[in-house]
Design an enzyme around this catalytic site. Structure first.
Site, short mmCIF file in Angstrom:
data_model
loop_
_atom_site.label_atom_id
_atom_site.label_comp_id
_atom_site.label_asym_id
_atom_site.label_seq_id
_atom_site.Cartn_x
_atom_site.Cartn_y
_atom_site.Cartn_z
N VAL A 15 0.84 -1.21 0.00
CA VAL A 15 0.00 0.00 0.00
C VAL A 15 0.87 1.26 0.00
O VAL A 15 0.62 2.22 -0.75
CB VAL A 15 -0.93 0.03 1.24
CG1 VAL A 15 -1.70 1.35 1.29
CG2 VAL A 15 -1.91 -1.15 1.22
N THR A 93 6.27 -3.27 16.74
CA THR A 93 6.13 -2.36 15.59
C THR A 93 4.87 -1.53 15.73
O THR A 93 4.89 -0.31 15.54
CB THR A 93 6.13 -3.17 14.28
OG1 THR A 93 7.41 -3.76 14.11
CG2 THR A 93 5.81 -2.29 13.08
N TYR A 146 -1.14 -9.04 15.94
CA TYR A 146 -1.52 -8.02 14.95
C TYR A 146 -2.77 -7.27 15.41
O TYR A 146 -2.76 -6.04 15.50
CB TYR A 146 -1.79 -8.72 13.61
CG TYR A 146 -2.14 -7.78 12.47
CD1 TYR A 146 -1.16 -7.02 11.85
CD2 TYR A 146 -3.45 -7.68 12.00
CE1 TYR A 146 -1.47 -6.18 10.78
CE2 TYR A 146 -3.77 -6.84 10.94
CZ TYR A 146 -2.78 -6.10 10.33
OH TYR A 146 -3.10 -5.27 9.27
P1 NAD Z 1 3.08 -4.73 3.58
O1 NAD Z 1 3.59 -5.82 4.44
O2 NAD Z 1 3.24 -4.86 2.11
O3 NAD Z 1 3.73 -3.34 4.01
C1 NAD Z 1 4.16 -3.04 5.31
C2 NAD Z 1 5.47 -2.27 5.20
O4 NAD Z 1 5.93 -1.92 6.52
C3 NAD Z 1 6.60 -3.07 4.54
O5 NAD Z 1 7.25 -2.27 3.59
C4 NAD Z 1 7.50 -3.42 5.71
O6 NAD Z 1 8.84 -3.64 5.32
C5 NAD Z 1 7.32 -2.21 6.60
N1 NAD Z 1 7.63 -2.47 8.02
C6 NAD Z 1 7.23 -3.52 8.78
N2 NAD Z 1 7.72 -3.41 10.02
C7 NAD Z 1 8.44 -2.25 10.06
C8 NAD Z 1 9.18 -1.60 11.05
N3 NAD Z 1 9.31 -2.10 12.30
N4 NAD Z 1 9.81 -0.43 10.74
C9 NAD Z 1 9.72 0.08 9.49
N5 NAD Z 1 9.02 -0.50 8.50
C10 NAD Z 1 8.39 -1.66 8.78
O7 NAD Z 1 1.55 -4.53 3.97
P2 NAD Z 1 0.44 -3.55 3.35
O8 NAD Z 1 -0.67 -4.38 2.88
O9 NAD Z 1 1.06 -2.56 2.44
O10 NAD Z 1 -0.07 -2.82 4.66
C11 NAD Z 1 0.26 -1.46 4.96
C12 NAD Z 1 -0.44 -1.04 6.23
O11 NAD Z 1 -1.86 -1.10 6.04
C13 NAD Z 1 -0.13 -1.93 7.43
O12 NAD Z 1 -0.04 -1.13 8.59
C14 NAD Z 1 -1.33 -2.83 7.51
O13 NAD Z 1 -1.55 -3.29 8.82
C15 NAD Z 1 -2.44 -1.91 7.03
N6 NAD Z 1 -3.56 -2.68 6.49
C16 NAD Z 1 -3.46 -3.27 5.27
C17 NAD Z 1 -4.51 -4.04 4.79
C18 NAD Z 1 -4.46 -4.71 3.44
O14 NAD Z 1 -5.36 -5.48 3.12
N7 NAD Z 1 -3.47 -4.46 2.62
C19 NAD Z 1 -5.67 -4.19 5.56
C20 NAD Z 1 -5.73 -3.59 6.80
C21 NAD Z 1 -4.67 -2.81 7.25
#
Ligand code: NAD
Ligand code: UDP
Length: 312
Positions: A15, A93, A146
């Site tokens: 995202v 995190t 989570y």
């Molecule tokens: P993703 O795993 O592709 O992206 C998460 C990013 O955060 C990655 O680039 C990862 O390297 C980085 N990251 C993780 N831990 C970290 C840390 N300690 N320090 C710095 N960077 C860190 O997931 P996504 O789908 O892109 O999700 C993005 C956000 O949206 C997240 O917070 C997720 O919980 C939230 N979210 C996503 C969805 C979905 O369906 N995609 C749904 C609900 C919530």
């Protein structure tokens, strides 16, 4: 035009990479912070030549100092496979990341948006879910690192707002899919597409009668930016998702149809605490953000399939 300075944590993830691109295209200066746990440099490689884009390797569990006008706090693995790999780190995190980013927002007077999740509703007993539902979460289950991490982050956001007047926004994101998902992400849409394109078995967990409501990533990014720029005093939480609900088995059949795959559907055990149903009530997003999703499943899946054809 005033160029805003915007920090996106988790900016190299699925995202985050779309959000960084959109914010840059709108003429902002973007700082993309990531520890590359699930994110990849590849997702933002095409932005690196832009002088208004900066990629920073950093972990949000440590404090971070920068001058910025807005913060989108996305850092956190989102796929069960990855967030369960090191559950303690996942909670750190969410919780320490929220504290560090809220501290930064407080110091520089930035507005800050938290990427929360439909998982705060757990395995919901109310359907569809609206923002006033408190949820049904197992605090000691496999998904708790989570779910409870995100719930704690919401609590921190609300209290920094009440106690320290930090300008906060909370978005509850429902399942989202699209290009830039990692082929090994482990979430259902990428798994099914990658399996179908390789004519491998499609792994449906349980009987496939559990439901989800999937939104395409462009709709989510639009909702996030609208929320960030919404009226003073509106903090959310606000649901952003596509209310079109279907079963996981229907999703598998749709992916086979759209890819023309020879794959067969096979059934694997349902993971523990896997929610049975999920559908957002988006009345609040419609009212406050004038937002509703534009991309329906077939169009979004086709774009995502085309992306995966280029990477596998
Ligand atoms: P993703 O795993 O592709 O992206 C998460 C990013 O955060 C990655 O680039 C990862 O390297 C980085 N990251 C993780 N831990 C970290 C840390 N300690 N320090 C710095 N960077 C860190 O997931 P996504 O789908 O892109 O999700 C993005 C956000 O949206 C997240 O917070 C997720 O919980 C939230 N979210 C996503 C969805 C979905 O369906 N995609 C749904 C609900 C919530
Ligand atoms: N799922 C599945 N096969 C897979 C991956 C996931 O049947 O290869 C199921 C999973 O059990 C869940 C749904 O698809 O019921 C959505 O899973 P995902 O991990 O994408 O998101 P979440 O469960 O966090 O909503």
């Amino acid at each position: 035009m005033i160029r805003k300075k915007i920090l996106v944590t988790g900016g190299a993830g699925f995202v985050g990479s779309h959000l960084c691109e959109r914010l840059l295209n709108e003429g902002n200066e973007v700082y993309c912070l990531d520890n590359f746990f699930t994110g990849q440099k590849k997702n933002v490689l095409h932005l690196l030549d832009n002088p208004y884009f900066e990629l920073i390797r950093h972990d949000v569990t440590s404090p971070f100092f920068i001058e910025t006008d807005q913060i989108y706090n996305l850092a956190c693995p989102a796929s069960p496979v990855h967030y369960q790999y090191n559950p303690i780190k996942t909670m750190k995190t969410s919780v320490m990341g929220a504290i560090n980013m809220l501290g930064l927002a407080k110091r520089v007077g930035a507005r800050i948006l938290q990427a929360s999740t439909s998982e705060v509703y757990g395995d919901p007993l109310v359907h569809p879910q609206n923002e006033s539902y408190w949820g049904h979460v197992n605090p000691i289950g496999d998904r708790a690192c989570y779910d409870e991490g995100k719930r704690s982050a919401e609590t921190l956001f609300v209290n920094y707002h009440k106690q320290n007047k930090v300008d906060i926004k909370i978005i509850r994101i429902f399942n989202t899919y699209g290009p830039n998902m990692h082929p090994n992400d482990g979430r259902v849409v990428s798994n099914f597409i990658v399996q179908a394109l390789q004519n491998h078995d499609i792994t449906v967990y349980g009987e496939g009668n559990q439901t989800r409501s999937f939104q395409y990533v462009d709709d989510l990014v639009e909702g996030m930016i609208r929320l960030m720029n919404s009226r003073d005093g509106f903090t959310g939480p606000v649901n952003v998702g596509n209310p079109h609900e279907f079963t996981i088995l229907e999703l598998a059949q749709k992916v086979i149809e759209l890819t023309g795959s020879k794959s067969k559907i096979i059934y694997k055990p349902l993971p523990s605490d896997d929610p049975m149903q999920r559908q957002p009530d988006i009345s609040l997003a419609k009212k406050e953000l004038d937002w509703s999703p534009n991309v329906q499943l077939e169009e979004g899946l086709t774009k995502t399939i085309n992306f995966f054809k280029t990477v596998i």
